[in-house]
Design a protein around this motif. Structure first.
Motif, PDB file in Angstrom:
ATOM      1  N   THR A  25      36.044 -53.869   3.049  1.00  0.00           N
ATOM      2  CA  THR A  25      35.166 -53.804   4.221  1.00  0.00           C
ATOM      3  C   THR A  25      35.270 -55.092   5.033  1.00  0.00           C
ATOM      4  O   THR A  25      35.375 -55.069   6.255  1.00  0.00           O
ATOM      5  N   VAL A  26      35.232 -56.223   4.341  1.00  0.00           N
ATOM      6  CA  VAL A  26      35.343 -57.515   5.031  1.00  0.00           C
ATOM      7  C   VAL A  26      36.703 -57.615   5.717  1.00  0.00           C
ATOM      8  O   VAL A  26      36.818 -58.088   6.848  1.00  0.00           O
ATOM      9  N   GLU A  27      37.738 -57.132   5.037  1.00  0.00           N
ATOM     10  CA  GLU A  27      39.075 -57.173   5.636  1.00  0.00           C
ATOM     11  C   GLU A  27      39.106 -56.348   6.925  1.00  0.00           C
ATOM     12  O   GLU A  27      39.727 -56.738   7.910  1.00  0.00           O
ATOM     13  N   VAL A  28      38.408 -55.208   6.910  1.00  0.00           N
ATOM     14  CA  VAL A  28      38.334 -54.389   8.127  1.00  0.00           C
ATOM     15  C   VAL A  28      37.688 -55.189   9.266  1.00  0.00           C
ATOM     16  O   VAL A  28      38.172 -55.202  10.386  1.00  0.00           O
ATOM     17  N   SER A  33      39.125 -55.063  13.934  1.00  0.00           N
ATOM     18  CA  SER A  33      38.384 -55.134  15.188  1.00  0.00           C
ATOM     19  C   SER A  33      39.209 -56.043  16.081  1.00  0.00           C
ATOM     20  O   SER A  33      39.448 -57.206  15.751  1.00  0.00           O
ATOM     21  N   GLU A  34      39.648 -55.527  17.218  1.00  0.00           N
ATOM     22  CA  GLU A  34      40.646 -56.256  18.010  1.00  0.00           C
ATOM     23  C   GLU A  34      40.179 -57.646  18.425  1.00  0.00           C
ATOM     24  O   GLU A  34      40.930 -58.626  18.318  1.00  0.00           O
ATOM     25  N   GLU A  35      38.942 -57.731  18.867  1.00  0.00           N
ATOM     26  CA  GLU A  35      38.459 -59.036  19.350  1.00  0.00           C
ATOM     27  C   GLU A  35      38.298 -60.028  18.221  1.00  0.00           C
ATOM     28  O   GLU A  35      38.683 -61.191  18.341  1.00  0.00           O
ATOM     29  N   MET A  36      37.731 -59.594  17.101  1.00  0.00           N
ATOM     30  CA  MET A  36      37.580 -60.487  15.954  1.00  0.00           C
ATOM     31  C   MET A  36      38.956 -60.881  15.431  1.00  0.00           C
ATOM     32  O   MET A  36      39.199 -62.034  15.107  1.00  0.00           O
ATOM     33  N   HIS A  42      44.981 -65.787   9.733  1.00  0.00           N
ATOM     34  CA  HIS A  42      45.425 -65.087   8.532  1.00  0.00           C
ATOM     35  C   HIS A  42      44.260 -64.723   7.620  1.00  0.00           C
ATOM     36  O   HIS A  42      43.386 -65.552   7.361  1.00  0.00           O
ATOM     37  N   PHE A  43      44.251 -63.480   7.156  1.00  0.00           N
ATOM     38  CA  PHE A  43      43.269 -63.023   6.170  1.00  0.00           C
ATOM     39  C   PHE A  43      43.996 -62.927   4.846  1.00  0.00           C
ATOM     40  O   PHE A  43      44.950 -62.181   4.712  1.00  0.00           O
ATOM     41  N   ARG A 197      28.483 -52.744   8.730  1.00  0.00           N
ATOM     42  CA  ARG A 197      28.732 -51.516   7.993  1.00  0.00           C
ATOM     43  C   ARG A 197      30.114 -51.487   7.378  1.00  0.00           C
ATOM     44  O   ARG A 197      31.059 -52.026   7.944  1.00  0.00           O
ATOM     45  N   GLY A 198      30.208 -50.830   6.217  1.00  0.00           N
ATOM     46  CA  GLY A 198      31.526 -50.562   5.639  1.00  0.00           C
ATOM     47  C   GLY A 198      31.637 -49.063   5.441  1.00  0.00           C
ATOM     48  O   GLY A 198      30.941 -48.499   4.600  1.00  0.00           O
ATOM     49  N   ARG A 199      32.467 -48.403   6.235  1.00  0.00           N
ATOM     50  CA  ARG A 199      32.589 -46.942   6.137  1.00  0.00           C
ATOM     51  C   ARG A 199      33.845 -46.558   5.377  1.00  0.00           C
ATOM     52  O   ARG A 199      34.920 -47.101   5.670  1.00  0.00           O
ATOM     53  N   PRO A 200      33.759 -45.610   4.466  1.00  0.00           N
ATOM     54  CA  PRO A 200      34.937 -45.252   3.669  1.00  0.00           C
ATOM     55  C   PRO A 200      36.119 -44.798   4.516  1.00  0.00           C
ATOM     56  O   PRO A 200      37.266 -45.021   4.132  1.00  0.00           O
ATOM     57  N   GLU A 201      35.868 -44.206   5.689  1.00  0.00           N
ATOM     58  CA  GLU A 201      37.040 -43.762   6.449  1.00  0.00           C
ATOM     59  C   GLU A 201      37.876 -44.954   6.920  1.00  0.00           C
ATOM     60  O   GLU A 201      39.067 -44.810   7.182  1.00  0.00           O
ATOM     61  N   HIS A 202      37.275 -46.135   6.971  1.00  0.00           N
ATOM     62  CA  HIS A 202      38.034 -47.331   7.358  1.00  0.00           C
ATOM     63  C   HIS A 202      38.538 -48.102   6.148  1.00  0.00           C
ATOM     64  O   HIS A 202      39.701 -48.467   6.079  1.00  0.00           O
ATOM     65  N   PHE A 203      37.634 -48.353   5.176  1.00  0.00           N
ATOM     66  CA  PHE A 203      38.093 -49.206   4.081  1.00  0.00           C
ATOM     67  C   PHE A 203      39.001 -48.477   3.085  1.00  0.00           C
ATOM     68  O   PHE A 203      39.747 -49.097   2.339  1.00  0.00           O
TER      69      PHE A 203
END
Lengths: 346, 341
Positions: A25-28, A33-36, A42-43, A197-203
């Motif tokens: 989720t944090v990686e997402v 997120s384009e602006e972030m 580097h992550f 938020r951390g949504r499963p469709e993203h993480f």
């Protein structure tokens, strides 16, 4: 394997998955997120840092190197910490806050001008953590320690995580250092009091791209990944596969995320307990094949075999030999004439 | 080849018997040799420019099955044995599975049936006399028959299909008259039978459409690749109407009917996430359910299109698949997706 040991294997697996999903989720946040993402150089999912005094290895759950030369170091906890563990956790966080270098995209450690640390704990332990951090920061010899506590909660209906920065005991968000956007900015926006938020469709996609975290990998988890994805790469169809743990670790590192030889050996040991593999010196033979019926999932089959390991030969070669031996025995038996001993031996 | 055969038969005044057809997608450019090697009962084979011929025997009685290339990697088995006969069943059930996973069937969904019916309607009025379907939830069958009588027309394909609740039922087959030009049978496992009528029209409508559908399916499944250096940008998505709580059981049920594929569930108390492994060639895929009524399939590093087709057909059949399409995954998300409020 006794049921306590199996329960322990499953517990470790479950805890690991929670942490992995939160890290994903944090990686997402920092990469999708384009602006972030534009503020991030580097992550790093598998950080290897140096203790600023002792030079020993530190392995937090993630680091973010920002374009402005500052860094965020993070640690996720699945379980609300007991009193005894809080000291240990503090020592780790204190060490992270004084690190002077984090990794860039080439893996090289680069100097950073400031470090912010975040520890993400379950919401039912966040108050205690905030208190502990506040107390120990006040009495620490080091100054300029910036350590934030985040709390996570999980909604089992939609498998979503909510992550907030509680204001208890003077807890504050990691500094944004003037970056726009920043976590500080996101969390202090008035319409974001409900947190992130951390949504499963993203993480879930991040989980596929990187299946592991910086912590030791639960043997049950790695065993299922090896069986369902990695071994199929090496062999199609039924076969006895000869495995050298270091080779497998290299193969997995290239495509799935960092694993170490000891992780692979522990996973192979689980397969051995389930009588699906056998160690031969420094190598292992895995009897790779379809198990059970199509409607059985491998994870269920593995647990069943751990609870009640089947008897009989393990590798396909041994099974074939046993089958041939048996056929030969039956054939010989059929060829032998009835052996009649006379009633009296004169 | 088949269209030419139609003309030839007409000019030779040879009556073409009924023609049974089954559509497959293949990895090989021409699968005739492979079939000849692995298929049971095949005595002789001939490779031709348009595909090939296979002479087989069952109970000492010979018969010939042809394989016609509809398009690159799309072939149609054709022959005169009825679809229910053991000689044809051997083609569909035994021969195809013996060359798996390099050859797989294609499943038609309800929209595909409508589209073929619409196309045929341009050539004559459609009257359906039989239809079969299956209820997804319990697997029970649904069968309808409309006899001919003087009092009115039998239903059109759209009328008949309106009885099938998409997602809750899956259409199995339809038999329909196309004016007085053709009497055809269309099947969910892409295939058809020309019972009587114009072979030329059958080829230009039904076969052409089956080829196009198979080609479409192949393009959805091809070129969806994974690379270790890039994030995941492509997936295949399947829509269905089944409740999320029933998905796991139906999925495993469907896989139980396919040969050589096994599922592994990751993460017991999280969203549904499986890895599917095709033990026949080592292909593997991630299958994720994060939203109601939509499954996402992400191919692994080793994932052939026909393996994917096989797996998706097995699952699709069991879940009552509505549609299958390629999904482009955006590189970036809207910031609002990341906030809780």
């Amino acid at each position: 394997m006794d049921s306590d040991s199996i329960d322990e294997l499953r517990r470790v697996y479950r805890n690991y998955v929670r942490c992995a999903e939160i890290i994903a989720t944090v990686e997402v946040w920092f990469t999708k997120s384009e602006e972030m993402a534009s503020t991030v150089q580097h992550f790093e999912r598998f950080p290897k840092l140096e203790h600023h005094e002792k030079g020993t290895l530190l392995t937090p759950d993630f680091t973010v190197l920002f374009n402005d030369g500052t860094a965020l170091i993070g640690e996720v906890s699945r379980v609300a910490l007991r009193e005894e563990s809080v000291d240990k956790a503090w020592k780790q966080l204190e060490a992270y806050a004084q690190v002077s270098k984090v990794q860039d995209q080439t893996g090289t450690l680069v100097e950073v001008s400031a470090v912010d640390v975040v520890v993400i704990v379950p919401h039912n332990g966040s108050m205690r953590m905030c208190q502990a951090v506040a107390e120990r920061k006040a009495s620490s010899k080091a100054d300029n320690l910036w350590i934030s506590v985040f709390e996570w909660s999980h909604d089992s209906d939609d498998n979503t995580y909510t992550i907030k920065c509680p204001p208890t005991d003077g807890n504050v968000a990691p500094r944004g250092h003037g970056r726009e956007p920043s976590l500080e900015g996101w969390l202090t926006q008035t319409d974001n009091s409900d947190g992130l938020r951390g949504r499963p469709e993203h993480f879930s996609l991040v989980q596929i791209e990187r299946r592991f975290t910086n912590d030791p990998i639960p043997p049950l988890y790695l065993a299922t990944i090896l069986w369902s994805q990695v071994f199929g790469d090496i062999s199609d169809g039924e076969a006895d596969i000869k495995i050298v743990p270091a080779d497998i670790a290299r193969r997995v590192n290239r495509k799935f995320g960092k694993v170490r030889s000891p992780d692979v050996k522990s996973a192979l040991a689980v397969l051995e307990q389930a009588r699906l593999a056998r160690q031969q010196g420094s190598e292992w033979i895995v009897a790779y094949r379809e198990l059970g019926r199509g409607s059985d999932s491998f994870d269920d089959v593995l647990l069943q075999r751990l609870r009640k390991p089947p008897s009989g030969p393990v590798t396909l070669a041994e099974r074939k030999k046993k089958s041939l031996d048996r056929k030969e025995t039956l054939k010989n038996r059929a060829l032998q004439e009835k052996f009649d001993l006379p009633d009296e031996i004169v | 080849m088949l269209p030419e055969m139609a003309q030839q038969a007409k000019s030779d005044k040879v009556r073409v018997p009924q023609l049974t057809v089954a559509t497959v997608i293949t990895e090989a450019a021409n699968p005739v040799e492979q079939l000849a090697m692995r298929g049971i009962g095949i005595r002789e084979h001939r490779v031709t420019s348009w595909g090939g011929l296979l002479r087989a025997e069952m109970n000492r009685r010979p018969y010939v099955i042809g394989l016609w290339r509809g398009s690159d990697n799309v072939f149609h088995f054709f022959g005169s044995p009825p679809v229910t006969s053991p000689r044809w069943k051997r083609v569909e059930q035994s021969w195809i599975s013996r060359v798996a996973p390099t050859m797989s069937r294609v499943l038609l969904n309800q929209d595909d049936f409508s589209a073929i019916g619409d196309l045929l309607a341009e050539h004559g009025s459609i009257e359906v006399n039989r239809m079969t379907a299956r209820v997804v939830a319990d697997g029970s069958s649904y069968s309808r028959g409309w006899p001919e009588h003087e009092l009115g027309r039998r239903p059109s394909h759209r009328d008949a299909l309106s009885e099938i609740a998409p997602g809750r039922m899956t259409i199995g087959s339809i038999s329909m008259h196309v004016g007085d030009r053709m009497y055809v049978h269309l099947r969910r496992q892409a295939g058809a039978t020309l019972y009587s009528g114009s072979l030329a029209l059958f080829c230009s409508t039904v076969l052409a459409r089956l080829t196009a559908l198979a080609k479409d399916r192949l393009s959805v499944l091809s070129g969806v690749s994974r690379s270790a250096k890039r994030p995941i940008l492509e997936a295949v998505q399947m829509s269905f109407e089944l409740d999320s709580s029933a998905v796991k059981a139906k999925l495993l049920d469907g896989l139980g009917k396919s040969h050589g594929v096994r599922a592994t569930m990751l993460y017991n108390d999280s969203y549904l996430h499986f890895i599917l492994t095709d033990h026949l060639n080592g292909s593997n895929f991630d299958l994720i359910l994060t939203e109601d009524y939509r499954l996402r399939l992400v191919p692994g590093f080793k994932a052939t299109p026909s393996s994917m087709a096989r797996v998706l057909d097995a699952i699709g059949e069991s879940l009552g698949m509505l549609s299958l399409s390629r999904e482009d995954i955006p590189e970036f998300l809207d910031e609002s997706e990341l906030f809780a409020s």
